[in-house]
Design a protein around this motif. Structure first.
Motif, PDB file in Angstrom:
ATOM      1  N   THR A 176      -2.214  -9.624  11.373  1.00 31.94           N
ATOM      2  CA  THR A 176      -1.457  -9.024  10.278  1.00 31.94           C
ATOM      3  C   THR A 176      -2.384  -8.576   9.148  1.00 31.94           C
ATOM      4  OG1 THR A 176       0.480 -10.394  10.807  1.00 31.94           O
ATOM      5  CG2 THR A 176       0.388  -9.431   8.609  1.00 31.94           C
ATOM      6  N   ALA A 177      -3.391  -9.397   8.833  1.00 29.37           N
ATOM      7  CA  ALA A 177      -4.349  -9.039   7.788  1.00 29.37           C
ATOM      8  C   ALA A 177      -5.164  -7.814   8.186  1.00 29.37           C
ATOM      9  CB  ALA A 177      -5.271 -10.220   7.490  1.00 29.37           C
ATOM     10  N   MET A 178      -5.538  -7.716   9.465  1.00 24.71           N
ATOM     11  CA  MET A 178      -6.290  -6.548   9.923  1.00 24.71           C
ATOM     12  C   MET A 178      -5.427  -5.292   9.866  1.00 24.71           C
ATOM     13  SD  MET A 178      -9.452  -7.192  10.535  1.00 24.71           S
ATOM     14  CE  MET A 178      -9.738  -5.581  11.244  1.00 24.71           C
ATOM     15  N   LEU A 179      -4.150  -5.426  10.182  1.00 27.50           N
ATOM     16  CA  LEU A 179      -3.249  -4.271  10.078  1.00 27.50           C
ATOM     17  C   LEU A 179      -3.165  -3.793   8.629  1.00 27.50           C
ATOM     18  CD1 LEU A 179      -1.025  -2.464  11.510  1.00 27.50           C
ATOM     19  CD2 LEU A 179       0.603  -4.121  10.588  1.00 27.50           C
ATOM     20  N   THR A 180      -3.088  -4.728   7.699  1.00 32.73           N
ATOM     21  CA  THR A 180      -3.025  -4.368   6.283  1.00 32.73           C
ATOM     22  C   THR A 180      -4.292  -3.635   5.851  1.00 32.73           C
ATOM     23  OG1 THR A 180      -1.591  -6.262   5.797  1.00 32.73           O
ATOM     24  CG2 THR A 180      -2.773  -5.267   3.942  1.00 32.73           C
ATOM     25  N   CYS A 181      -5.459  -4.133   6.264  1.00 32.79           N
ATOM     26  CA  CYS A 181      -6.720  -3.465   5.919  1.00 32.79           C
ATOM     27  C   CYS A 181      -6.798  -2.076   6.551  1.00 32.79           C
ATOM     28  CB  CYS A 181      -7.906  -4.322   6.364  1.00 32.79           C
ATOM     29  SG  CYS A 181      -8.176  -5.795   5.369  1.00 32.79           S
ATOM     30  N   HIS A 182      -6.293  -1.961   7.768  1.00 33.41           N
ATOM     31  CA  HIS A 182      -6.264  -0.665   8.452  1.00 33.41           C
ATOM     32  C   HIS A 182      -5.425   0.332   7.661  1.00 33.41           C
ATOM     33  CE1 HIS A 182      -5.920   2.285  11.653  1.00 33.41           C
ATOM     34  NE2 HIS A 182      -4.609   2.098  11.733  1.00 33.41           N
ATOM     35  N   HIS A 183      -4.276  -0.098   7.208  1.00 31.56           N
ATOM     36  CA  HIS A 183      -3.414   0.777   6.416  1.00 31.56           C
ATOM     37  C   HIS A 183      -4.067   1.142   5.084  1.00 31.56           C
ATOM     38  CE1 HIS A 183       0.458  -0.593   8.709  1.00 31.56           C
ATOM     39  NE2 HIS A 183      -0.297   0.241   9.404  1.00 31.56           N
ATOM     40  N   GLU A 184      -4.777   0.193   4.487  1.00 32.44           N
ATOM     41  CA  GLU A 184      -5.488   0.497   3.240  1.00 32.44           C
ATOM     42  C   GLU A 184      -6.584   1.529   3.476  1.00 32.44           C
ATOM     43  OE1 GLU A 184      -6.890  -3.124   1.576  1.00 32.44           O
ATOM     44  OE2 GLU A 184      -4.894  -3.852   1.017  1.00 32.44           O
ATOM     45  N   ARG A 224      -8.488   5.786   1.599  1.00 28.62           N
ATOM     46  CA  ARG A 224      -9.738   6.503   1.853  1.00 28.62           C
ATOM     47  C   ARG A 224      -9.559   7.758   2.709  1.00 28.62           C
ATOM     48  NH1 ARG A 224     -14.825   2.418   2.216  1.00 28.62           N
ATOM     49  NH2 ARG A 224     -14.127   0.850   0.735  1.00 28.62           N
ATOM     50  N   VAL A 225      -8.720   7.669   3.744  1.00 27.06           N
ATOM     51  CA  VAL A 225      -8.651   8.756   4.718  1.00 27.06           C
ATOM     52  C   VAL A 225      -7.600   9.791   4.344  1.00 27.06           C
ATOM     53  CG1 VAL A 225      -8.370   9.353   7.145  1.00 27.06           C
ATOM     54  CG2 VAL A 225      -9.460   7.185   6.526  1.00 27.06           C
ATOM     55  N   TRP A 226      -6.372   9.363   4.132  1.00 30.27           N
ATOM     56  CA  TRP A 226      -5.289  10.321   3.877  1.00 30.27           C
ATOM     57  C   TRP A 226      -5.550  11.223   2.672  1.00 30.27           C
ATOM     58  CZ3 TRP A 226      -4.910   9.178   8.308  1.00 30.27           C
ATOM     59  CH2 TRP A 226      -3.975   8.414   8.992  1.00 30.27           C
ATOM     60  N   PRO A 227      -6.081  10.724   1.536  1.00 28.51           N
ATOM     61  CA  PRO A 227      -6.342  11.648   0.425  1.00 28.51           C
ATOM     62  C   PRO A 227      -7.282  12.792   0.802  1.00 28.51           C
ATOM     63  CG  PRO A 227      -6.391   9.388  -0.356  1.00 28.51           C
ATOM     64  CD  PRO A 227      -6.315   9.314   1.144  1.00 28.51           C
ATOM     65  N   LEU A 228      -8.283  12.505   1.621  1.00 27.63           N
ATOM     66  CA  LEU A 228      -9.202  13.556   2.050  1.00 27.63           C
ATOM     67  C   LEU A 228      -8.504  14.544   2.988  1.00 27.63           C
ATOM     68  CD1 LEU A 228     -12.429  11.438   2.681  1.00 27.63           C
ATOM     69  CD2 LEU A 228     -12.066  13.127   0.866  1.00 27.63           C
ATOM     70  N   MET A 273      -7.674  16.197  12.514  1.00 30.56           N
ATOM     71  CA  MET A 273      -8.785  15.663  11.725  1.00 30.56           C
ATOM     72  C   MET A 273     -10.129  16.007  12.355  1.00 30.56           C
ATOM     73  SD  MET A 273      -7.233  11.923  10.621  1.00 30.56           S
ATOM     74  CE  MET A 273      -8.860  11.302  10.176  1.00 30.56           C
ATOM     75  N   GLU A 274     -10.181  16.103  13.673  1.00 33.08           N
ATOM     76  CA  GLU A 274     -11.432  16.462  14.341  1.00 33.08           C
ATOM     77  C   GLU A 274     -11.898  17.856  13.937  1.00 33.08           C
ATOM     78  OE1 GLU A 274     -11.030  16.001  18.508  1.00 33.08           O
ATOM     79  OE2 GLU A 274     -11.004  13.796  18.447  1.00 33.08           O
ATOM     80  N   ARG A 275     -10.954  18.725  13.584  1.00 36.43           N
ATOM     81  CA  ARG A 275     -11.321  20.075  13.158  1.00 36.43           C
ATOM     82  C   ARG A 275     -11.618  20.150  11.667  1.00 36.43           C
ATOM     83  NH1 ARG A 275      -6.907  21.363  16.736  1.00 36.43           N
ATOM     84  NH2 ARG A 275      -5.524  21.853  14.994  1.00 36.43           N
ATOM     85  N   VAL A 276     -11.193  19.126  10.924  1.00 36.48           N
ATOM     86  CA  VAL A 276     -11.380  19.125   9.470  1.00 36.48           C
ATOM     87  C   VAL A 276     -12.704  18.482   9.071  1.00 36.48           C
ATOM     88  CG1 VAL A 276     -10.499  18.171   7.293  1.00 36.48           C
ATOM     89  CG2 VAL A 276      -8.919  19.184   8.943  1.00 36.48           C
ATOM     90  N   LEU A 285       3.590  14.983   7.013  1.00 34.69           N
ATOM     91  CA  LEU A 285       3.319  13.974   8.033  1.00 34.69           C
ATOM     92  C   LEU A 285       2.623  12.764   7.408  1.00 34.69           C
ATOM     93  CD1 LEU A 285       3.129  12.936  10.941  1.00 34.69           C
ATOM     94  CD2 LEU A 285       1.047  14.301  11.219  1.00 34.69           C
ATOM     95  N   LEU A 286       1.663  13.006   6.536  1.00 28.31           N
ATOM     96  CA  LEU A 286       0.944  11.910   5.892  1.00 28.31           C
ATOM     97  C   LEU A 286       1.876  11.094   5.000  1.00 28.31           C
ATOM     98  CD1 LEU A 286      -2.349  13.785   4.965  1.00 28.31           C
ATOM     99  CD2 LEU A 286      -2.023  12.113   6.801  1.00 28.31           C
ATOM    100  N   ASN A 287       2.788  11.769   4.313  1.00 27.91           N
ATOM    101  CA  ASN A 287       3.758  11.048   3.482  1.00 27.91           C
ATOM    102  C   ASN A 287       4.607  10.106   4.336  1.00 27.91           C
ATOM    103  OD1 ASN A 287       2.814  12.375   1.236  1.00 27.91           O
ATOM    104  ND2 ASN A 287       4.490  13.859   1.162  1.00 27.91           N
ATOM    105  N   TRP A 288       5.034  10.602   5.500  1.00 30.11           N
ATOM    106  CA  TRP A 288       5.842   9.750   6.383  1.00 30.11           C
ATOM    107  C   TRP A 288       5.025   8.574   6.910  1.00 30.11           C
ATOM    108  CZ3 TRP A 288       5.469   8.007  11.358  1.00 30.11           C
ATOM    109  CH2 TRP A 288       6.600   7.356  11.860  1.00 30.11           C
ATOM    110  N   LEU A 289       3.797   8.835   7.315  1.00 31.39           N
ATOM    111  CA  LEU A 289       2.945   7.760   7.835  1.00 31.39           C
ATOM    112  C   LEU A 289       2.705   6.697   6.769  1.00 31.39           C
ATOM    113  CD1 LEU A 289       0.299   9.848   9.823  1.00 31.39           C
ATOM    114  CD2 LEU A 289       2.035   8.325  10.793  1.00 31.39           C
TER     115      LEU A 289
END
Length: 251
Positions: free
Chosen positions: A77-85, A90-94, A166-169, A105-109
């Motif tokens: 559960t802690a690893m899932l939380t860190c993954h979401h963080e 870090r990732v979604w804003p970029l 993301m691979e193209r970005v 899509l990012l808003n929904w995720l």
């Protein structure tokens, strides 16, 4: 348990006949794009497949195993939380900046991340009870199964609709979504330690892929990896047996 998610394909670059350089390049493992994200997906699927079964097999009086199950579930559960963080901070804003067409899509995720975090927290309460009461393990195991199915939908959307874009970005050498970026986040957060996290992420991954991933990390990580891996295998052996037994059952 062998990893099917992290297989490495040879590059699809045309080669001139008889080119020794090209043959050597084809034989070298290729870097896994967004390895930090993909490793977490792989590990979550792996453990959400075997944790419910381990819980169902819990017998009265197996207090040590019950405590180990609760610890491991809490760790997952802690690893899932860190993954979401890692994704939300870090990732979604970029991605929003360089691929604004993906913002809905990012808003929904991101919204689903919050919902999943709450669901995992609720199941943690149930696992805490079941770890001390073997008579309640089956309903809690079914709750884990339901949560795993819900999480699978989320992971597939990320892998099929987002990662290819993301691979193209992002350039291939980018640290966005990488394993080193995830380890940096874990070091700065009040969460799982690097040793436990890395051993969990690489559990069941093919040795050649592990070697390639460790080459992306700093020297301290590569030097301590054998000890971290052995310690993790001893600790989790109580839950689902030695790694050798798992490998044999998967064949």
């Amino acid at each position: 348990m062998p990893s099917r998610l992290l297989s490495l394909a040879s590059p699809s670059v045309p080669a001139q006949a008889g080119s020794q350089c090209q043959r050597a390049a084809d034989e070298e493992p290729q870097a896994i794009r967004f390895a930090g994200l993909r490793l977490v997906h792989n590990a979550l699927r792996r453990d959400l497949a075997r944790l419910p079964n381990a819980l169902r097999l819990l017998q009265p009086g197996e207090d040590e195993k019950g405590e180990a199950l609760l610890r491991h579930w809490t760790f997952v559960t802690a690893m899932l939380t860190c993954h979401h963080e890692q994704q939300d901070i870090r990732v979604w804003p970029l991605v929003r900046r360089f691929a604004p067409e993906l913002r809905l899509l990012l808003n929904w995720l991101e919204s689903d991340h919050h919902n999943l975090d709450h669901s995992f927290t609720r199941v943690t309460t149930l696992v805490r009870i079941a770890s001390r009461d073997a008579g309640s393990t089956w309903p809690v195991a079914y709750a884990m199964d339901d949560l795993a199915a819900r999480l699978e939908t989320h992971l597939r959307i990320e892998e099929r609709q987002l990662l290819p874009r993301m691979e193209r970005v992002f350039a291939r050498a980018s640290r966005v979504g990488s394993l080193p970026e995830l380890l940096d986040l874990l070091r700065s957060a009040d969460g799982p330690g690097t040793a436990d996290a890395l051993a969990w992420l690489l559990d069941g991954v093919e040795p050649a892929v592990v070697e390639s991933l460790l080459a992306q990390c700093d020297d301290d990580v590569a030097r301590n990896w054998p000890h971290w891996h052995a310690t993790y295998q001893r600790c989790t052996g109580l839950l689902w047996g030695p790694a050798e037994a798992l490998d044999g059952s998967a064949e």
